[in-house]
Scaffold this active site. Structure first.
Site, short mmCIF file in Angstrom:
data_model
loop_
_atom_site.label_atom_id
_atom_site.label_comp_id
_atom_site.label_asym_id
_atom_site.label_seq_id
_atom_site.Cartn_x
_atom_site.Cartn_y
_atom_site.Cartn_z
N THR A 123 0.76 -0.98 -0.69
CA THR A 123 0.43 -0.01 -0.02
C THR A 123 0.93 1.43 -0.29
OG1 THR A 123 -1.88 -0.93 0.67
CG2 THR A 123 -1.73 1.02 1.62
N ARG A 140 -15.13 -6.81 0.70
CA ARG A 140 -14.10 -6.97 1.40
C ARG A 140 -13.51 -5.15 1.93
NH1 ARG A 140 -8.02 -4.72 2.95
NH2 ARG A 140 -7.89 -6.04 4.68
N GLY A 153 -10.45 -2.99 3.43
CA GLY A 153 -9.64 -2.68 4.43
C GLY A 153 -9.42 -1.09 5.06
N ASP A 154 -8.85 -1.10 5.57
CA ASP A 154 -8.22 0.21 6.70
C ASP A 154 -7.88 1.70 5.33
OD1 ASP A 154 -6.01 -1.20 5.75
OD2 ASP A 154 -5.20 0.65 7.27
N THR A 160 -0.82 1.50 6.94
CA THR A 160 0.04 -0.41 5.65
C THR A 160 0.18 -1.48 7.10
OG1 THR A 160 0.52 -0.52 4.49
CG2 THR A 160 2.00 -0.06 5.79
N GLY A 161 -0.56 -1.87 6.21
CA GLY A 161 -0.54 -3.52 7.11
C GLY A 161 -2.19 -4.04 7.09
N GLY A 173 -5.41 -4.29 7.39
CA GLY A 173 -5.89 -3.24 7.44
C GLY A 173 -7.54 -4.01 8.85
N1 ASP Z 1 -4.42 -1.36 4.67
C1 ASP Z 1 -4.58 -2.52 3.44
C2 ASP Z 1 -5.53 -3.25 2.99
O1 ASP Z 1 -5.88 -3.95 4.55
C3 ASP Z 1 -3.14 -3.43 2.99
C4 ASP Z 1 -1.81 -3.02 3.03
O2 ASP Z 1 -1.76 -1.85 3.64
O3 ASP Z 1 -1.08 -3.29 2.36
O4 ASP Z 1 -6.33 -3.59 2.50
#
Ligand code: ASP
Length: 357
Positions: free
Chosen positions: A223, A251, A253-254, A274-275, A277
């Site tokens: 991300t 779905r 995410g965050d 990022t991570g 979500g």
């Molecule tokens: N945070 C993002 C999600 O969960 C994914 C990512 O940050 O790589 O969609």
């Protein structure tokens, strides 16, 4: 003098009797205030290109240079805008667009694939001066989701649009629409196949773990996000993503959730996450960092550390943030093996890093 002496006497009793622990608390608070008030940069910019299992041993020198060069190109673009008196909003958008156009990152062109083999993109943006925000979820044909998120903020009365409706809005506003095949990249498609193969072989295991474990352990998220402080003291933050490989059922995410993936407030800081979500949503990561600064008077470093290393980690969440406060202090914080990241202060001091130190 006659009046002052008794007052002095009373005051010395009151303050002299204060327990020592209270005194040291006072001192701590004073230190925090000083740190928070220290101006390190009149303008500054910080970016990430995703966090995850990014290990030196799995990365060729060539790939590493490619990532570093793209991070540098992106951050210099935003830094030039800020240096020439441009707004943090413009700097965030243009910086993120460089990364959205690159197949290296999981945003725009390099977006990961859904379970069905499509690409569904999410993005969000927040303006720290007005607390205005815009977000988009699940678009499949808009070339620059970050631009759409900003358009939703500036040209609609809504904060968040999704799917088909968001595409119609983008078209009406003259944003660039592309054929969904624009987002196809062989690497990302192969990642989907690998995860699906694994999923099949792990059907007996707990369904949730079977679904997420391979993604967490084997994929680099990618991300992208950016936070900037401009010369007028305005903070802006933005995040753009393809989400997580193999996501399904629409779905989200965050990344497009204001307060989780993105937050900005001129009074405190700006954050892009990022991570994994789901955990960032449950922890309200970006807003929590700002709230700790506002209500607990934490420094940026203390707040990002507590939220990522304590609160997120305690729930089992993985990932990181880039954050920048109103005084131009910057922070990278992550609990994964690596995070593509870069920062640049007003003097042009460039930092580009990938792995944990
Ligand atoms: N945070 C993002 C999600 O969960 C994914 C990512 O940050 O790589 O969609």
């Amino acid at each position: 003098m006659k009046i002052f002496l008794p007052i002095f006497f009373i005051l010395s009793i009151v303050f002299g009797c204060k327990p020592t622990s209270d005194k040291s608390n006072d001192t701590d608070i004073a230190v925090d205030i000083t740190e928070n008030q220290q101006k390190t940069n009149d303008f500054a910019i910080i970016i990430h290109g995703g966090a995850g299992t990014i290990l030196k041993k799995n990365m060729s020198d060539e790939k590493e240079s490619e990532y570093k060069a793209k991070l540098e190109e992106a951050i210099r673009t935003g830094h030039d805008i800020l240096k020439n008196g441009g707004t943090s909003q413009e700097a965030v958008m243009k910086t993120i667009q460089i990364m959205e156009k690159s197949p290296l990152f999981n945003a725009g062109k390099g977006a990961v694939f859904t379970h069905e083999g499509t690409n569904e993109l999410d993005a969000s943006f927040m303006d720290g001066k007005t607390l205005n925000a815009g977000a988009v979820a699940g678009v499949t044909n808009v070339k620059s989701p970050i631009e759409l998120a900003i358009k939703i903020m500036t040209d609609s009365e809504h904060v968040m649009l999704s799917g088909k409706g968001a595409s119609i809005f983008a078209k009406e506003k003259g944003l660039e629409i592309v054929d969904p095949s624009y987002f196809y990249t062989e690497n990302r498609f192969k990642s989907l196949q690998r995860i699906k193969d694994r999923e099949k072989s792990e059907l007996d295991h707990d369904a949730k773990a079977a679904f997420y474990d391979p993604i967490i352990k084997n994929s680099k998220y990618g991300t992208v996000g950016c936070v900037a402080l401009d010369i007028s003291g305005n903070i802006a933050a933005g995040t753009s993503t393809g989400g997580m490989t193999n996501k399904r059922w629409g779905r989200i995410g965050d990344a497009p959730i204001i307060g989780s993936g993105t937050y900005a407030n001129n009074k405190t800081c700006g954050v892009s996450s990022t991570g994994w979500g789901e955990y960032f949503i449950r922890n309200q990561v970006a807003y929590d960092i700002s709230a700790q600064m506002e209500y607990k008077n934490s420094t940026l470093k203390e707040a990002t550390k507590d939220v990522i290393q304590n609160k997120l980690t305690a729930l089992g969440g993985t990932g990181g943030v880039v954050a920048l406060d109103k005084n131009g202090n910057m922070s990278f914080e992550f609990n994964t093996a690596g995070m593509y990241r870069a920062s640049m202060g007003q003097k042009g001091n460039l930092v580009v890093k990938i792995y944990k130190e």
